[in-house]
Enzyme design. Sequence first.
Site, short mmCIF file in Angstrom:
data_model
loop_
_atom_site.label_atom_id
_atom_site.label_comp_id
_atom_site.label_asym_id
_atom_site.label_seq_id
_atom_site.Cartn_x
_atom_site.Cartn_y
_atom_site.Cartn_z
N ASP A 8 0.59 -1.26 -0.24
CA ASP A 8 -0.27 0.20 -0.07
C ASP A 8 1.04 0.81 0.37
OD1 ASP A 8 -2.81 -1.11 -0.21
OD2 ASP A 8 -2.97 -0.61 2.31
N GLU A 39 -4.23 1.62 -4.22
CA GLU A 39 -6.06 1.91 -3.84
C GLU A 39 -6.00 2.88 -3.04
OE1 GLU A 39 -7.43 -1.36 -1.56
OE2 GLU A 39 -6.09 -2.88 -1.75
N ASN A 40 -4.92 3.24 -2.06
CA ASN A 40 -5.11 4.71 -0.86
C ASN A 40 -4.47 5.42 -1.62
OD1 ASN A 40 -6.51 2.86 1.30
ND2 ASN A 40 -4.96 1.23 1.24
N ASN A 67 -10.30 -3.82 -2.33
CA ASN A 67 -11.76 -2.62 -2.07
C ASN A 67 -11.44 -1.63 -1.50
OD1 ASN A 67 -9.94 -3.46 0.38
ND2 ASN A 67 -11.70 -3.51 1.85
N HIS A 68 -10.52 -0.90 -1.08
CA HIS A 68 -10.36 0.84 -0.92
C HIS A 68 -10.53 1.58 -2.27
CE1 HIS A 68 -8.79 -0.32 2.87
NE2 HIS A 68 -10.05 -0.18 3.35
#
Length: 119
Positions: A8, A39-40, A67-68
């Site tokens: 991440d 994703e973050n 999922n984020h």
Amino acid sequence: MRILCIGDIVGKPGRNYLKQNLNRIINEQSIDFIIANGENSAGGVGITKEMFDELISMGIDVITLGNHSWSKKEVFDFIDNTDRIVRPANYPMNTPGAGYTIIEKKGIRIAVIIMFGRV
């Protein structure tokens, strides 16, 4: 082929760390291909086109999502227009984006696929 996988990238601190260190890491470790989870990358949750472009400009070859990823609705504007971003392959078939990509670099075809796990 030396592949670097980055977990991440969280918000501006994560992006700034890469800006300051990624070239050094690439050179010291003779990295040929980079996969990073983005994703973050936008404010600690989600990804925007601006963040995507910034990460790609740093030399990242493929950005993975999870999922984020859907927290910034802007992702729907560009996720289907690039082969450099991959969402989990085991998401429902009608989910925007691709579940895998194949990128050629240095004459080698590299497949990138990500799966989402649940417990």
